[in-house]
Design a protein around this motif. Structure first.
Motif: not given
Length: 100
Positions: A11-15, A91-96
């Motif tokens: 899981i990765e979170t991008l700002n 706002s964050e984007i969470t990728l998994s």
């Protein structure tokens, strides 16, 4: 953050957005994001109709949802403007990864 291969990511979170914005800056940034997503789904639906002769169910569902959120944004921006306030946006984007 170090570069990594896709097999290392769980899981990765991008700002995406972080900060205080004038009413006009906030309106411009957020409106562009929503309009881009609406356009994406319109093109996806068009492509599905042309290629397969049927609508893309996800796109058909998401377009009105996004338009409703855009209306809500307009209300919030108008409220902030009438009260001479700035808007703080985070706002964050969470990728998994998931199986296909």
């Amino acid at each position: 953050m170090q570069a990594c291969t896709m097999t290392e990511i769980d899981i990765e979170t991008l700002n995406l957005i972080e900060g205080d914005f004038s009413v006009e800056e906030a309106r411009e940034v957020l409106t562009n994001i929503f309009l881009t997503k609406i356009h994406f789904h319109q093109m996806k639906n068009f492509s599905s109709q042309e290629r397969f002769g049927k609508q893309d169910e996800t796109a058909v569902r998401r377009i009105p949802e996004l338009k409703k959120q855009l209306e809500k944004l307009s209300y919030i921006v108008a409220e902030a403007k009438s009260k001479h306030k700035k808007l703080t946006i985070s706002s964050e984007i969470t990728l998994s990864l998931m199986d296909e």
